[in-house]
Design a protein around this motif. Structure first.
Motif, PDB file in Angstrom:
ATOM      1  N   GLY A 130     -11.664  -0.177   8.371  1.00 21.49           N
ATOM      2  CA  GLY A 130     -10.658  -1.150   8.774  1.00 21.49           C
ATOM      3  C   GLY A 130     -10.144  -1.954   7.591  1.00 21.49           C
ATOM      4  O   GLY A 130      -8.942  -2.247   7.497  1.00 21.49           O
ATOM      5  N   ALA A 131     -11.068  -2.301   6.666  1.00 24.32           N
ATOM      6  CA  ALA A 131     -10.657  -3.044   5.471  1.00 24.32           C
ATOM      7  C   ALA A 131      -9.738  -2.197   4.596  1.00 24.32           C
ATOM      8  O   ALA A 131      -8.755  -2.699   4.030  1.00 24.32           O
ATOM      9  CB  ALA A 131     -11.893  -3.483   4.687  1.00 24.32           C
ATOM     10  N   VAL A 132     -10.045  -0.891   4.476  1.00 25.88           N
ATOM     11  CA  VAL A 132      -9.180   0.004   3.707  1.00 25.88           C
ATOM     12  C   VAL A 132      -7.785   0.062   4.331  1.00 25.88           C
ATOM     13  O   VAL A 132      -6.763   0.015   3.629  1.00 25.88           O
ATOM     14  CB  VAL A 132      -9.803   1.419   3.632  1.00 25.88           C
ATOM     15  N   ALA A 133      -7.739   0.156   5.666  1.00 24.72           N
ATOM     16  CA  ALA A 133      -6.445   0.211   6.356  1.00 24.72           C
ATOM     17  C   ALA A 133      -5.643  -1.063   6.106  1.00 24.72           C
ATOM     18  O   ALA A 133      -4.428  -1.021   5.847  1.00 24.72           O
ATOM     19  CB  ALA A 133      -6.657   0.430   7.850  1.00 24.72           C
ATOM     20  N   LEU A 134      -6.304  -2.217   6.179  1.00 28.16           N
ATOM     21  CA  LEU A 134      -5.599  -3.480   5.936  1.00 28.16           C
ATOM     22  C   LEU A 134      -5.078  -3.572   4.498  1.00 28.16           C
ATOM     23  O   LEU A 134      -3.956  -4.048   4.268  1.00 28.16           O
ATOM     24  CB  LEU A 134      -6.534  -4.660   6.226  1.00 28.16           C
ATOM     25  N   SER A 135      -5.901  -3.123   3.547  1.00 25.76           N
ATOM     26  CA  SER A 135      -5.449  -3.186   2.150  1.00 25.76           C
ATOM     27  C   SER A 135      -4.233  -2.298   1.925  1.00 25.76           C
ATOM     28  O   SER A 135      -3.315  -2.659   1.171  1.00 25.76           O
ATOM     29  CB  SER A 135      -6.594  -2.769   1.219  1.00 25.76           C
ATOM     30  N   LEU A 136      -4.199  -1.141   2.599  1.00 29.63           N
ATOM     31  CA  LEU A 136      -3.035  -0.261   2.490  1.00 29.63           C
ATOM     32  C   LEU A 136      -1.790  -0.928   3.061  1.00 29.63           C
ATOM     33  O   LEU A 136      -0.688  -0.807   2.510  1.00 29.63           O
ATOM     34  CB  LEU A 136      -3.304   1.065   3.216  1.00 29.63           C
ATOM     35  N   VAL A 137      -1.956  -1.651   4.171  1.00 30.38           N
ATOM     36  CA  VAL A 137      -0.817  -2.342   4.777  1.00 30.38           C
ATOM     37  C   VAL A 137      -0.264  -3.399   3.823  1.00 30.38           C
ATOM     38  O   VAL A 137       0.957  -3.490   3.608  1.00 30.38           O
ATOM     39  CB  VAL A 137      -1.229  -2.989   6.115  1.00 30.38           C
ATOM     40  N   PHE A 138      -1.150  -4.218   3.250  1.00 37.14           N
ATOM     41  CA  PHE A 138      -0.692  -5.271   2.332  1.00 37.14           C
ATOM     42  C   PHE A 138       0.023  -4.680   1.121  1.00 37.14           C
ATOM     43  O   PHE A 138       1.087  -5.173   0.708  1.00 37.14           O
ATOM     44  CB  PHE A 138      -1.878  -6.128   1.885  1.00 37.14           C
ATOM     45  N   GLU A 139      -0.561  -3.625   0.535  1.00 39.84           N
ATOM     46  CA  GLU A 139       0.059  -3.025  -0.643  1.00 39.84           C
ATOM     47  C   GLU A 139       1.400  -2.383  -0.288  1.00 39.84           C
ATOM     48  O   GLU A 139       2.372  -2.475  -1.055  1.00 39.84           O
ATOM     49  CB  GLU A 139      -0.881  -1.977  -1.240  1.00 39.84           C
ATOM     50  N   ALA A 140       1.464  -1.733   0.872  1.00 37.52           N
ATOM     51  CA  ALA A 140       2.705  -1.070   1.275  1.00 37.52           C
ATOM     52  C   ALA A 140       3.808  -2.080   1.540  1.00 37.52           C
ATOM     53  O   ALA A 140       4.967  -1.887   1.134  1.00 37.52           O
ATOM     54  CB  ALA A 140       2.453  -0.213   2.509  1.00 37.52           C
ATOM     55  N   VAL A 141       3.476  -3.174   2.245  1.00 35.13           N
ATOM     56  CA  VAL A 141       4.475  -4.197   2.536  1.00 35.13           C
ATOM     57  C   VAL A 141       4.983  -4.827   1.249  1.00 35.13           C
ATOM     58  O   VAL A 141       6.193  -5.059   1.066  1.00 35.13           O
ATOM     59  CB  VAL A 141       3.885  -5.269   3.474  1.00 35.13           C
ATOM     60  N   ALA A 142       4.051  -5.093   0.312  1.00 36.52           N
ATOM     61  CA  ALA A 142       4.463  -5.674  -0.972  1.00 36.52           C
ATOM     62  C   ALA A 142       5.388  -4.730  -1.735  1.00 36.52           C
ATOM     63  O   ALA A 142       6.381  -5.157  -2.350  1.00 36.52           O
ATOM     64  CB  ALA A 142       3.230  -6.007  -1.804  1.00 36.52           C
ATOM     65  N   ALA A 143       5.099  -3.417  -1.689  1.00 33.53           N
ATOM     66  CA  ALA A 143       5.926  -2.434  -2.397  1.00 33.53           C
ATOM     67  C   ALA A 143       7.299  -2.295  -1.756  1.00 33.53           C
ATOM     68  O   ALA A 143       8.308  -2.077  -2.445  1.00 33.53           O
ATOM     69  CB  ALA A 143       5.215  -1.085  -2.416  1.00 33.53           C
ATOM     70  N   LEU A 144       7.367  -2.424  -0.425  1.00 33.57           N
ATOM     71  CA  LEU A 144       8.655  -2.334   0.254  1.00 33.57           C
ATOM     72  C   LEU A 144       9.527  -3.555  -0.029  1.00 33.57           C
ATOM     73  O   LEU A 144      10.755  -3.458  -0.123  1.00 33.57           O
ATOM     74  CB  LEU A 144       8.442  -2.177   1.763  1.00 33.57           C
TER      75      LEU A 144
END
Length: 381
Positions: A130-144
């Motif tokens: 779950g922590a990995v999934a959340l980190s991916l969301v934060f990084e993806a949103v920041a990149a977008l």
């Protein structure tokens, strides 16, 4: 004058566990009523060995990527190296949990063996996913929100290495995946009923029985899945899945200039990983807090016990104690109570029940005379 009456001689008192007709030196034979509390799946040693192998491979890959990443200045390699580290931690923890659970199998400190040690590891692995999934969301949103430069060629090399390593690890884990054999393969159905007459008004009888089986086939069963091993496997599959998505996204960015594709794919990967982690977390959490088993199994216990129209369940507790094993505490009340072994026999079709404690009580206001088969009580004719 009449002589004073002499006090009546008191009969010799006997200990509660040695009645008058019971030899004082008698030793009870408890062998037929004792049993092991090991309810794990077979093949734990093979699963542990494969997890340690996968952990070492993942750890070696992590160290290699970190060394090369810092030497070359590639942030992609460094990031993937630390990402590999989280998986190595989860895989090593799963392997350690299996080893600790095997050691706890015959320990008196654990009521039902060490199965919950593995469930605790599964719970932790699910949280890490779950922590990995959340980190991916934060990084993806920041990149977008703010486009950033991506070293596509270096990242493609990293993703390829990660995919190869994860496919190798998945193959090693698949070889050791649990099959359909329970931890006590080869044992037939067996159980023992034992009644003790009590001095209660309602005629109380206890019976402790056990039932072992080859499979857990009741409706709603979790099957033969090892939740800890399954959670560890999900780490490998999640990493392989994200590697495939990353290859596609990086290829799109390198050859077609689709810069948005990389963070979009990361969001998709986060959703899939979270969807995989949720059932594992829920199953492990329910097991750790001894949540009641699904209503189907409890309904089947009630239906089988009350099949004669006389017996009624006054109390019933069913919970999971192994990957394919459940325990039950059953309290029966009847106008004409039968021996505990009779009620135990009714539950034999439920192969999921591996440890049963059975209590039989006579109704204090019976509607019919006591059955000659009812357990004897003190003062009964």
């Amino acid at each position: 004058m009449h002589a004073a009456p002499q006090p009546a001689e008191h009969p010799a008192e006997h200990p509660a566990d040695h009645p008058a007709d019971h030899p004082a030196d008698h030793q009870h034979d408890l062998a037929p009523f004792t049993h092991e509390h090991a309810f794990g799946l077979a093949g734990a040693a093979a699963r542990s060995r494969s997890l340690w192998q996968v952990s070492l491979i993942t750890l070696a890959t992590m160290l290699g990527e970190l060394v090369v990443g810092y030497w070359s200045g590639s942030l992609a390699l460094v990031a993937d190296g630390w990402h590999m580290g989280t998986h190595a931690l989860a895989l090593g923890g799963a392997a350690l949990a299996i080893d600790l659970a095997r050691r706890a199998t015959h320990s008196q400190r654990f009521a039902f063996g060490g199965w919950k040690i593995e469930m605790l590891a599964a719970y932790t692995s699910a949280l890490l996913l779950g922590a990995v999934a959340l980190s991916l969301v934060f990084e993806a949103v920041a990149a977008l929100r703010a486009a950033r430069d991506v070293a596509y060629r270096e990242a493609l090399v990293v993703a390829t290495i990660g995919l190869v390593v994860n496919l190798l690890c998945a193959w090693l884990l698949a070889r050791a995946a649990p099959g359909d054999t329970p931890g006590h393969a080869g044992h037939a159905h067996h159980g023992h009923g034992h009644g003790h007459g009590q001095g209660h008004d309602h005629g109380h009888a206890h019976g402790h029985v056990q039932a072992a089986s080859h499979a857990d086939d009741h409706a709603g069963s979790q099957g033969h899945r090892d939740a800890n091993f399954h959670a560890a496997t999900l780490h490998v599959l999640a990493d392989a899945f994200t590697s495939v998505l990353a290859l596609a996204a990086l290829a799109g960015g390198l050859w077609w200039g689709l810069r948005w594709l990389d963070p979009a794919v990361a969001l998709l990967g986060a959703v899939v990983i979270a969807r995989w982690a949720w059932p594992v977390w829920r199953e492990a959490a329910r097991s750790l807090v001894d949540a009641s088993a699904d209503a189907t199994l409890a309904h089947e216990v009630r239906a089988l016990i009350e099949t004669d129209g006389d017996a009624k369940l006054a109390d019933l507790h069913v919970w999971q104690i192994g990957a394919q094993a459940h325990a039950a505490i059953v309290s029966v009340v009847a106008d004409q109570p039968l021996a505990p072994a009779v009620y135990r026999a009714r539950l034999q079709p439920l192969k999921a029940l591996r440890h049963i404690t059975l209590e039989v009580n006579a109704c204090p206001t019976p509607n019919s005379p006591r059955s000659p088969h009812a357990p004897a009580t003190e003062g009964s004719p």
